[in-house]
Design an enzyme around this catalytic site. Sequence first.
Site, mmCIF file in Angstrom:
data_model
loop_
_atom_site.group_PDB
_atom_site.id
_atom_site.type_symbol
_atom_site.label_atom_id
_atom_site.label_comp_id
_atom_site.label_asym_id
_atom_site.label_seq_id
_atom_site.Cartn_x
_atom_site.Cartn_y
_atom_site.Cartn_z
ATOM 1 C CD GLU A 111 -4.379 -6.925 12.968
ATOM 2 O OE1 GLU A 111 -4.528 -6.923 11.714
ATOM 3 O OE2 GLU A 111 -4.994 -6.576 14.021
ATOM 4 C CD GLU B 33 0.805 3.809 12.794
ATOM 5 O OE1 GLU B 33 0.300 2.712 12.412
ATOM 6 O OE2 GLU B 33 -0.599 4.508 12.626
ATOM 7 C CD GLU C 17 -10.958 -4.127 4.025
ATOM 8 O OE1 GLU C 17 -11.088 -3.233 4.439
ATOM 9 O OE2 GLU C 17 -11.741 -4.871 4.949
ATOM 10 C CD GLU D 259 -13.686 1.896 12.749
ATOM 11 O OE1 GLU D 259 -13.111 0.790 12.294
ATOM 12 O OE2 GLU D 259 -14.493 1.217 13.343
HETATM 13 N N1 SAH Z 1 -6.329 -7.614 6.061
HETATM 14 C C1 SAH Z 1 -7.005 -8.253 7.104
HETATM 15 C C2 SAH Z 1 -8.120 -7.451 7.921
HETATM 16 C C3 SAH Z 1 -8.808 -6.090 7.490
HETATM 17 S S1 SAH Z 1 -9.630 -4.815 8.860
HETATM 18 C C4 SAH Z 1 -8.809 -8.650 6.023
HETATM 19 O O1 SAH Z 1 -8.394 -8.696 4.656
HETATM 20 O O2 SAH Z 1 -9.642 -9.477 6.349
HETATM 21 C C5 SAH Z 1 -8.183 -4.066 9.074
HETATM 22 C C6 SAH Z 1 -7.431 -4.703 9.778
HETATM 23 O O3 SAH Z 1 -6.027 -3.768 10.498
HETATM 24 C C7 SAH Z 1 -7.320 -4.852 11.760
HETATM 25 O O4 SAH Z 1 -6.947 -6.072 12.183
HETATM 26 C C8 SAH Z 1 -6.532 -3.695 12.663
HETATM 27 O O5 SAH Z 1 -6.394 -4.816 14.000
HETATM 28 C C9 SAH Z 1 -5.913 -4.457 11.646
HETATM 29 N N2 SAH Z 1 -4.710 -2.253 12.170
HETATM 30 C C10 SAH Z 1 -5.404 -0.988 11.693
HETATM 31 N N3 SAH Z 1 -4.075 -0.276 12.092
HETATM 32 C C11 SAH Z 1 -2.899 -1.109 12.424
HETATM 33 C C12 SAH Z 1 -2.352 -0.371 12.470
HETATM 34 N N4 SAH Z 1 -1.911 0.900 12.847
HETATM 35 N N5 SAH Z 1 -0.811 -1.402 12.940
HETATM 36 C C13 SAH Z 1 -1.608 -2.266 12.298
HETATM 37 N N6 SAH Z 1 -2.997 -3.100 12.167
HETATM 38 C C14 SAH Z 1 -3.626 -2.273 12.361
#
Ligand code: SAH
Length: 424
Positions: free
Chosen positions: A158, A187, A201, A210
Amino acid sequence: MQAEKEDEDDASPEECYARSDFTGGASDQLSFSSGDKLLVHAKPSTDWWWAELRGVRGYVPASYLRPGAAGEEEEEEEEDSSLEDPWQDEEYFGSYGMLRLHLEMLSDKSRTEAYRQVVLSNSASLRNKVVMDLGCGTGIISLFCAQLAQPSVVYAVEASSMVEYTRQLVKQNACEEVITVLQGRAEEIELPEQVDVLVSEWMGNCLLFEFMVESVLLARDRWLREGGMMWPSSAALALVPCQADSYYAEKMAFWERPYGLDFTPLQSLAQQEFFTKPKFSYLIEPSDCLSPPCDVIYLDMYTLQVKDLEEIQGQFHFCVEKSGVFHGFTAWFTVHFESLETGGAAVELNTGPNSEPTHWKQTLFMLDRPVSVYAGDSISGTIVLRRNPVWRRHMTVTLHWSINSSTEETDNCQVGTKSFPMWR
Ligand code: SAH
């Protein structure tokens, strides 16, 4: 005539260059190619400017242009890209550092239960598997894995500051033996091993908005072992032509006779303001669908490449089932999770009007003018999702359609086209 018209505008229009190709969706929009020089006469909004190309004037999306005369090109480019992060990560991850979005997602039972169901129905096969939960947020999917199955490890990745709390939640629920929480962008993080399952997700409005999917694809190529499992395994975007009577009445018909007065001169402004962008969080009544929906785009999460995301095209052919007013198109998505067991049942998360509403709801694309259609007519055409070349989390959805009437013997075919920026 032309010269006179020019004199009406500002004395010195601003010279701009097109960063990439753009196809105007409405009759008052210009189409141009990468490198074209345009003259900007007015900036009526931050997103749409009034410009001129080869003597023709129309609206152009501001983000496709960069300022400067020919000689200044490179200098301007450098300056421009340093102005702001095209991924808008500060804003994006900032919003996931707060509870509002997590509360919205976790309160969405259809969404969250679908992931729980995936883990539950694969619990036997998940035993001793290595899992990555990309963008774990509060850690909900990782916690499902640790509680309902026995993976050897779950790497919960995260990038937002929520991760500090995710660690606490993992501890609080006694899952720290199994779940390793990693702070950072997917990444950039390093794992000690490849993973058997990559779960995430990542879906946004209209599936791709996004573009978190890019991070998932990059992580797949780097960390998923040969033959590993992607959850979701595939995704589809569905589209349907629809009526949107009350939305049309609220935003457009309203101006016809408010308080007994004729306010119709405001209708072109209303169209620009309310129908230029798609309407997110729209809940369509199944009875407002003019035909059965059609899957217009299909993404295979094993073979999809980051470069494919630049432009994705689909086609549709709808047979109108009941007469009504064609106000626009509504879109939503479905994702599938394959089973780890051969022959095991797949899990589906469907965000359409015939399923339990999710927090994504549906997305409405309004036409500029409603069209009456009749049972037996057909509506066919194409949809193009074009990623913004500058703002990497944004895209433009272009719809081309033609309505073939079944009721008239004469050749009655109406065509239309419209581009919807989401958000730039
Ligand atoms: N898995 C959780 C949150 C989903 S929302 C659930 O199902 O409730 C997507 C999450 O991915 C967000 O918290 C966002 O901060 C994180 N996120 C998005 N792109 C990311 C990246 N490149 N690396 C790490 N985290 C990322």
